[in-house]
Enzyme design. Sequence first.
Site, mmCIF file in Angstrom:
data_model
loop_
_atom_site.group_PDB
_atom_site.id
_atom_site.type_symbol
_atom_site.label_atom_id
_atom_site.label_comp_id
_atom_site.label_asym_id
_atom_site.label_seq_id
_atom_site.Cartn_x
_atom_site.Cartn_y
_atom_site.Cartn_z
ATOM 1 C CB VAL A 39 -0.810 0.051 1.143
ATOM 2 C CG1 VAL A 39 -1.942 -1.024 1.003
ATOM 3 C CG2 VAL A 39 -0.308 -0.095 2.422
ATOM 4 C CG HIS A 40 3.715 1.997 2.300
ATOM 5 N ND1 HIS A 40 4.255 1.503 3.529
ATOM 6 C CD2 HIS A 40 2.561 2.208 2.975
ATOM 7 C CE1 HIS A 40 3.482 1.577 4.408
ATOM 8 N NE2 HIS A 40 2.488 1.916 4.185
ATOM 9 C CG MET A 41 2.291 1.713 -4.883
ATOM 10 S SD MET A 41 1.194 1.426 -3.651
ATOM 11 C CE MET A 41 -0.426 2.400 -4.345
#
Lengths: 165, 505
Positions: free
Chosen positions: B438-440
């Site tokens: 969920v961390h781009m």
Amino acid sequence: MVARSSTLPRGLVPAMEALVRVVTAGESDRRGLTAEVAQAVGEVLVPFPAHLRAGLLAGLATFDQLARMRPSSRGRAFSRLSPELAERVFKAWWHSPIFPVRQWAKGIKGVVALAYWDHPEVRGAIGFAPEGWIAHVTERRQRDYAADIAAHAERVTAPNPLVSK
Amino acid sequence: MNRALPAGVFGPEDYGKAVKLDVGVLVIGSGAGGGVIAAELAEAGYDVVVVEEGPWARTEDFRPEARRTIQTLYRDGGASMSIGNPPVIFSEGRVVGGSTVINGGMSWRTPDAILERWVRDDGIEHGDPTSMAPYFERVEHFINVAYQDPESASRDNELLKEGADKLNWKVIPNLRNQNHCAGTNNCAWGCPTGAKQSVLVTYVPRALRFGARIYTGIRVDRLTFDGTRATGIEGRVVGGGSVSIRARAVIVACGAIQTPVLLKRSGLRSASGRIGTDLSLHPNTKVQALFDDDVDGWKGVHQGYQVREFQEEGVLFAAVNLPPGILAMTAPHFGRDLLDLMTNYNKVLNAGLLLEDESTGRVRVGPGGIPLPFYSLSHRDAERLVNATLTLCELLFTAGARKIAAPFDGTEELKGPDDVKRLRGYRVKRSALELFTVHMMGTARMGNDPKRHVCDSWGKVYGAEGLWVSDASLFPSPIGVNPMETIMALSTRNARRLIETRGLA
Ligand SMILES: Cc1cc2nc3c(=O)[nH]c(=O)nc-3n(C[C@H](O)[C@H](O)[C@H](O)COP(=O)(O)OP(=O)(O)OC[C@H]3O[C@@H](n4cnc5c(N)ncnc54)[C@H](O)[C@@H]3O)c2cc1C
Ligand code: SF4
């Protein structure tokens, strides 16, 4: 009687229903939810990227038909197999040495599992009942912290310029 | 007029056939980056319009219904995936407030070592920990970053902490953007109590209070230019209708996957050749551990603790409760095994880890202009992930787990610490890792060198006038902790720069 899926191509409904049975080890039939869950899978797929949705559905059609080639299927498609045979056929794809085949099996199982275990009846049966819990702790929060909650809400919109003029 | 929307917010019902506007500052995207910069500029007196592809949502709409939420608040029904070995499933919010509406609420400042590295390696001006501190403080003030009240603790998190304590590992309570979080564990489906201080309930009301307007349900297809000067956007109303907006300044804040694709779709070239490159993902793995007693992870806060013992190696652990549909979807089983796991749903502890990755990927423009992210895990990162996953299993057995579902494709379930030891010697293929993120971050990197960076230290796009980026794409590298607060602090800092230098005039 639940209406047949409108978001799933009609020709794929039997295969999807058979898959729901395999993924849930037949529990969907015992609860009378198989058709409804197959329909829900169709809905889950609607917002998916078009290529992914098409891939999952084309994979299902292929999977259904290729089952005929296995000697034990005696020419029947996956959707027509007994639960034991259907499970065996799906297991073969699940453990396939070919990565995209395995990927398809994991992906389609994922959406079926989501549709089934998100069903209110199924959630209740396994002891997941968040609504009552949410109501209880929401009330506790309001009761114990009303002043703080209001104070922060005011802070959020109070003038507080980043750069003083 | 759509009466369900607050004053200053507009939706497709309000638009008619076409939307045509002439505005001062146009912010594209209303998430961690866009929401913050819009509010700061609006308070400074600018004419700010935000366009957001997603819908307006209210606290009353948020319920513990994972499937419905994924369909409405997540982009692509939550089924976005990078191409590579292995594929990584990723999630982006698509709603006013962006991913902050569906995120877990972990609020951490950028580690000092990362800020120092950015200053050293990328020449970020005024990016050192001391210069950044006031921006973190300001963000924390508005989103109320705080430790949890004790009554919100959840058993799954206590078990994680007990395991870490027994092993004498560093474990810390999470700082979260919450105001007396009630502990409903519904963060990823929208906070039903309003306790999570997402952008939707903080910076968005703030932006509106100072006169910003928000146009929802508008997808921006491309930026328009006059020579090198950005002049606005063209887009469409979700569901039909054209959009054309002229603006004196354009700020792109669509997140690290959409932003580079929007820049490329608009024909923008960077001398660095790096629009869309340098994609970092903080890949996650997860394991499901079965305990003898009820864990009831849904009663209490989401991710109350983080195990920080291995932070220097770029690894964090957390207990992450999932509702039944999502647990069943991600569990490595089907049929009887899945049914057994799910029948014991309340005894399952789902835990995950985050890796500060060295691998990088790139986002390309696919058919129809959609983003196609490519990312392959390096062998070294794969090895780190495998080792860290097994270390997490060790912790869970120490905490009392009876068994753990197969952590990697093709392996057996683990029945105790001996199985963990045995697996340490086993060579796990990259394709056997099931990764999620969920961390781009990092696809329009900022820095002082137009040949290596897409944006300058303040988010201004090199080679273009009137165009800035203000979101996770600015990161010159992954940061090893949850990124929301870093994005917000950078956006605040960049807003200040724009106001002080009259950069938008
Ligand atoms: C499930 C989940 C849990 C997470 N948990 C945490 C956590 O606990 N702590 C933490 O620090 N971080 C967490 N994150 C990550 C964090 O929320 C994101 O890193 C952050 O919100 C990214 O900010 P952004 O401004 O880059 O993009 P976003 O917040 O995603 O905002 C981008 C916005 O732009 C809009 N948009 C995109 N393209 C267009 C277009 N073409 N036209 C119009 N609008 C467009 C999108 O709809 C979206 O609303 C989580 C994320 C998710 C998804
Ligand atoms: S755990 Fe707290 S922050 Fe998360 S949804 Fe529940 S009340 Fe909101």
